[in-house]
Write an enzyme that holds these catalytic residues in place. Sequence first.
Site: not given
Length: 560
Positions: A337, A498, A235
């Site tokens: 996350e 990404h 990326d």
Amino acid sequence: MAPLKPERVTEPISDSESSDSREEDDEGWDDVEQDEEETQQVISLLDDKVFPDVMSMLEHCKDKHGFDFLAVRQKLQLDFHGCVKLVNYIRSRVHDGQTVSENISTSEIESDQYLKPVLDDDAVIIGLFDLPDIVPESTPAQTQDATAVDDLLKRNTELQEELQRITAQFERYRATVSETLDQRWGDVEAAEAEASAAKAAGKGKEIAPKKPEDASKYYWESYAGNDIHETMLKDTVRTEGYRDFIYNNKHIFAGKTVLDIGCGTGILSMFCAKAGAARVISVDASDIIDKARENVITAGLSSTITLIKGKMEEVTLPVDQVDIIVSEWMGYCLLYEAMLPSVLYARDRYLKPDGLLVPSTCNMWIAPVADGEYVMDNVHFWRDVYGFDMKAMQSGIWDEVRVLHWPKATVCGQPAGFKLLDLYTIKTEDLTFSSHWRSELTQDVDAVDGLLIWFDNFFSPTREDNKSVGLQSVADDWAKENQDRVAFTTGPFNTETHWRQGFLMFKYKEGESSAFKKGDVIEGDVTFAPPEDMPRGLIIKTSWSAAGQDKKHAQSWDMR
Ligand code: SAH
């Protein structure tokens, strides 16, 4: 950071997009020195030199560092396990910047922790098989008067026995390592079951003390493999963003102590070291750090970079304070996350009062989208599959955040910045929030099909400059104002990253109209919170309405 990949909501980047990225890659990696060597090399125990075989490496350690590995082995009468421990003991001391002397005692290396290889596929451990035999203390050296033929025959038998013994030892070594690691990394259940079975069988084996289960074990494992890191490194918007900020601001990094939180392959640490940092401390709880260690050695940067395996919240750093914290912690929709709290912990614990955060601010964006083709393909499709109504398959499709890169033409309203995260001041509790948003439609649409969420990242060279980032600051515009700044967006109007964008698909009642004209305004509230049962997940809620209309739409989407 590479988010945990929820396969069900992620679509692959198309071939054409991938090849675009590859072209950009070639350009972007000029600064990095690559080691193309493919053969297994023996990395010195005491510095970062490499050798074709173990014996020449040991000779080097003896000549250059006065450390005779074979003499230590002989003195301590180490068997295969002992030698493995000695190798890993030496490697971990060298890694921590400590000296190694020949006066090592057996007790120093007896811990099972030294069975775990410090380097993956350590050629020294594999090469232990090829070392000359140890001379047992109690056995006198070979008798002088045996005939040459007898000696050879005897030696042949001995070698065969030795081979069998070593093969068995290696198998035991494998088993011990995997058992030790299983226990250390939270797989206590298996160890306990084994212990109680042994107890029941009357073997009296001690039960391993119960260690608390690590709720994030799956998370560390998701970062252990290559793929996720390859995706992140490729990326280029992301990786070049960090690289450009670090290399364009070498004067900031020169001579500084930097903490890299979640170092992964070590890429950001290596950028910082090359930019002149005096010391880089790199922390990661995932096994990927073993690869980072090798990458750092291969790059010849091991005297600058200290790698520490463990959770940021649990490790002890070798310094009280750091000048700069670098971290790539961003997940899908920024907060999926939940890695940011680890960075905020380190900020409060280790960053000097005038220290720098890289990046320093993020803002989050929302915009309405209209894409009849997408809805046709993913929703209406199920109502007529080869003549069958499969509406059962639609269950849940409106409940999950879909992670996709959206064509910019589908964005049908003005994007609205709805959350500013100044990383110097934000607290973990601010990451559960509710904000208002408002968007004016930029085109006539038959239906608003949902909302897109993305974020921009801002890298400021000073704390003062960072204050210029606002809720509605756009990455490229802000960065243009000062050459020391770097910023990038993950939105639909620029190169795909990404992270793509999070799509919140609206569910309408049958026959319900949601057509809008250019200039109409829709507005509402958006709420972010982690699910109670999954702190690394995300629940996004919104309630919205068209300006001037009473009718409210309310919906909730999950990311687990
Ligand atoms: N810095 C690398 C990797 C980023 S991915 C790069 O830019 O390519 C995020 C990494 O952070 C993962 O490897 C993950 O294991 C690690 N990580 C996340 N939370 C952490 C924590 N609390 N302590 C240590 N490592 C953490």
